[in-house]
Design an enzyme around this catalytic site. Structure first.
Site, PDB file in Angstrom:
ATOM      1  N   CYS A  81       0.833  -1.213   0.000  1.00  0.00           N
ATOM      2  CA  CYS A  81       0.000   0.000   0.000  1.00  0.00           C
ATOM      3  C   CYS A  81       0.866   1.261   0.000  1.00  0.00           C
ATOM      4  CB  CYS A  81      -0.956  -0.014   1.178  1.00  0.00           C
ATOM      5  SG  CYS A  81      -0.231  -0.558   2.737  1.00  0.00           S
TER       6      CYS A  81
HETATM    7  N1  LIG Z   1      -3.955  -4.525   5.443  1.00  0.00           N
HETATM    8  C1  LIG Z   1      -3.525  -3.810   4.422  1.00  0.00           C
HETATM    9  O1  LIG Z   1      -3.840  -2.610   4.298  1.00  0.00           O
HETATM   10  C2  LIG Z   1      -2.639  -4.440   3.375  1.00  0.00           C
HETATM   11  C3  LIG Z   1      -2.287  -3.672   2.268  1.00  0.00           C
HETATM   12  C4  LIG Z   1      -1.457  -4.234   1.275  1.00  0.00           C
HETATM   13  C5  LIG Z   1      -0.999  -5.534   1.429  1.00  0.00           C
HETATM   14  N2  LIG Z   1      -1.334  -6.243   2.544  1.00  0.00           N
HETATM   15  C6  LIG Z   1      -0.805  -7.612   2.651  1.00  0.00           C
HETATM   16  O2  LIG Z   1      -1.876  -8.533   2.439  1.00  0.00           O
HETATM   17  C7  LIG Z   1      -1.659  -9.718   3.215  1.00  0.00           C
HETATM   18  C8  LIG Z   1      -2.893  -9.936   4.089  1.00  0.00           C
HETATM   19  O3  LIG Z   1      -3.027  -8.800   4.958  1.00  0.00           O
HETATM   20  P1  LIG Z   1      -4.297  -8.580   5.876  1.00  0.00           P
HETATM   21  O4  LIG Z   1      -4.208  -7.182   6.345  1.00  0.00           O
HETATM   22  O5  LIG Z   1      -5.507  -9.070   5.201  1.00  0.00           O
HETATM   23  O6  LIG Z   1      -3.949  -9.572   7.103  1.00  0.00           O
HETATM   24  P2  LIG Z   1      -4.939 -10.178   8.197  1.00  0.00           P
HETATM   25  O7  LIG Z   1      -6.133  -9.323   8.349  1.00  0.00           O
HETATM   26  O8  LIG Z   1      -4.102 -10.455   9.391  1.00  0.00           O
HETATM   27  O9  LIG Z   1      -5.403 -11.575   7.543  1.00  0.00           O
HETATM   28  C9  LIG Z   1      -4.488 -12.649   7.351  1.00  0.00           C
HETATM   29  C10 LIG Z   1      -5.219 -13.853   6.777  1.00  0.00           C
HETATM   30  O10 LIG Z   1      -4.255 -14.916   6.623  1.00  0.00           O
HETATM   31  C11 LIG Z   1      -4.716 -16.087   7.323  1.00  0.00           C
HETATM   32  N3  LIG Z   1      -3.576 -16.769   7.939  1.00  0.00           N
HETATM   33  C12 LIG Z   1      -2.761 -16.286   8.910  1.00  0.00           C
HETATM   34  N4  LIG Z   1      -1.782 -17.177   9.200  1.00  0.00           N
HETATM   35  C13 LIG Z   1      -1.996 -18.239   8.380  1.00  0.00           C
HETATM   36  C14 LIG Z   1      -1.324 -19.495   8.192  1.00  0.00           C
HETATM   37  N5  LIG Z   1      -0.223 -19.814   8.888  1.00  0.00           N
HETATM   38  N6  LIG Z   1      -1.796 -20.362   7.253  1.00  0.00           N
HETATM   39  C15 LIG Z   1      -2.902 -20.037   6.507  1.00  0.00           C
HETATM   40  N7  LIG Z   1      -3.601 -18.874   6.654  1.00  0.00           N
HETATM   41  C16 LIG Z   1      -3.135 -17.988   7.566  1.00  0.00           C
HETATM   42  C17 LIG Z   1      -5.662 -15.547   8.374  1.00  0.00           C
HETATM   43  O11 LIG Z   1      -6.612 -16.571   8.660  1.00  0.00           O
HETATM   44  P3  LIG Z   1      -6.982 -17.113  10.101  1.00  0.00           P
HETATM   45  O12 LIG Z   1      -6.313 -16.220  11.115  1.00  0.00           O
HETATM   46  O13 LIG Z   1      -8.458 -17.081  10.153  1.00  0.00           O
HETATM   47  O14 LIG Z   1      -6.438 -18.495  10.121  1.00  0.00           O
HETATM   48  C18 LIG Z   1      -6.329 -14.385   7.661  1.00  0.00           C
HETATM   49  O15 LIG Z   1      -7.370 -14.864   6.842  1.00  0.00           O
HETATM   50  C19 LIG Z   1      -0.380  -9.466   4.039  1.00  0.00           C
HETATM   51  O16 LIG Z   1       0.699 -10.075   3.406  1.00  0.00           O
HETATM   52  C20 LIG Z   1      -0.251  -7.951   4.033  1.00  0.00           C
HETATM   53  O17 LIG Z   1       1.085  -7.506   4.163  1.00  0.00           O
HETATM   54  C21 LIG Z   1      -2.153  -5.748   3.502  1.00  0.00           C
END
Ligand SMILES: NC(=O)c1ccc[n+]([C@@H]2O[C@H](COP(=O)([O-])OP(=O)(O)OC[C@H]3O[C@@H](n4cnc5c(N)ncnc54)[C@H](OP(=O)(O)O)[C@@H]3O)[C@@H](O)[C@H]2O)c1
Length: 345
Positions: free
Chosen positions: A149
């Site tokens: 982002c």
């Molecule tokens: N948030 C932002 O603004 C943003 C912007 C750009 C990029 N990103 C990137 O997008 C990705 C996701 O971010 P997010 O903000 O959506 O994170 P998040 O809200 O913490 O969600 C993470 C997801 O991954 C799953 N997960 C976690 N550990 C896991 C494992 N060991 N095996 C399988 N599934 C697993 C979680 O599922 P459960 O916990 O239900 O198992 C949850 O569905 C990250 O790499 C982040 O850097 C985020």
């Protein structure tokens, strides 16, 4: 009609993908994964989805790519990496929202992420998914590394200054502010209400992980090595991000002339809006939309260009950009499912 699957559907970017794709006329949901909530329906995890989708969540498996055309990985970095060869051996294309395949050098990845890169051989296959600069390559890619982002806001804001040769490349500064959803849904001390409300918190100064990604991509555009001072801040709002960018101009130029250069540069881009001279980019005008707004100012007293660049970290900074990339990869109209303004106030 294509089938899509989302690994990490119970996270913030996963939820945004579902919300956007529910309105997309060309897609159908296949598999949604979560480890914590496996067995529950997605609407139990996010009651806002009740009446729209009731898919049952399943744990992530290496076979997930067999039942979809597009697999979105909305997982923490290094989580999906171990199974990338299996994903790519299946017929699906992959859009990875994590940082795993954004940095072209495994060595630099390891230096900044402090963990081994498990698939260095696949790094050359990944295309950096910033459509404004890599549309053709994205079209034919099997693996798209969706940008971060902060990098999206900084690269889109600085690119015209760099490509047009208007600024000294040793003078780049990005002062960025993000809402708390940028840290994801998982609990952490720094994102607790009492820790982050009513305050501005700089973090990662001089060593934030998005620095090598920004430098890699700006170096590609400039065709020469460069560095940037990147200073992120957490601010007490849920979503949205603004980067104020500074660069020393090589010669005098007026704000309106610079604004015209930006306008021409991004002409025809569906999701970049160049503001009128004297206007600054505000998160309120882009949240919940796939737009990146860019405001252009020349500070003639200091000889610097000051650029403001605002986007929604979860949309143009993540899931909206991922849908934009899917549209390009599948030959759908690029605005499909994304053609709406911000929700404000
Ligand atoms: N948030 C932002 O603004 C943003 C912007 C750009 C990029 N990103 C990137 O997008 C990705 C996701 O971010 P997010 O903000 O959506 O994170 P998040 O809200 O913490 O969600 C993470 C997801 O991954 C799953 N997960 C976690 N550990 C896991 C494992 N060991 N095996 C399988 N599934 C697993 C979680 O599922 P459960 O916990 O239900 O198992 C949850 O569905 C990250 O790499 C982040 O850097 C985020």
């Amino acid at each position: 009609m294509i089938d899509i699957s989302i690994a990490g559907a119970s996270g913030y970017t996963g939820l945004e993908l579902i919300r956007l794709l529910l309105k997309h006329p060309e897609v159908r949901f296949s598999t949604l994964t979560s480890e914590t909530y496996a067995g529950k329906s997605i609407a139990e995890v996010f009651p806002s989805l009740e009446g729209h989708i009731d898919h049952k969540l399943v744990p992530l498996s290496e076979n997930i790519g067999n039942t979809c055309h597009i697999l979105f990985l909305a997982l923490p970095h290094t989580t999906g990496m171990k199974w990338m060869p299996q994903f790519l051996a299946s017929p699906c294309k992959v859009i990875d929202l994590s940082a795993d395949f954004r940095i072209k050098s495994a060595e630099i990845f390891e230096q900044w992420y402090h963990t081994p890169h498990l698939q260095p051989d696949l790094l050359p296959k990944a295309e950096y998914g910033l459509p404004e600069f890599h549309r053709n390559a994205i079209q034919s890619a099997r693996l798209v590394a969706n940008p971060g982002c902060y990098p999206t806001s900084v690269i889109l804001g600085l690119a015209p200054l760099i490509i047009e040769g208007l600024v000294n490349l040793d003078s780049l500064i990005a002062d960025s502010k993000s809402g708390v959803s940028g840290a994801g849904r998982k609990a952490s001390l720094s994102t607790q209400y009492s820790e982050c409300n009513e305050g501005v918190s700089p973090y990662g100064l001089g060593n934030h992980r998005h620095t090598p990604e920004i430098e890699q991509e700006l170096t590609r555009l400039a065709n020469r090595d460069l560095n940037i001072s990147f200073s992120p801040h957490l601010i007490p709002m849920t979503r949205g991000m603004e980067s104020t960018l500074y660069a020393k101009l090589k010669k005098e130029i007026s704000t309106s002339a610079l604004q015209e250069i930006y306008q021409r540069f991004y002409q025809g881009e569906p999701f970049v809006r160049i503001l009128k001279p004297g206007s600054f980019a505000r998160t309120g005008n882009v949240v919940y939309s796939n737009y990146c707004d860019i405001g252009v100012t020349v500070d003639s007293r200091t000889g610097r260009a000051i650029i403001t660049s605002a986007l929604d970290n979860l949309i143009k900074g993540a899931s909206g950009q991922a849908v934009q990339n899917m549209n390009i990869m599948q030959g759908f109209g690029e605005r499909t499912g994304l053609d709406f303004p911000a929700i404000f106030p």
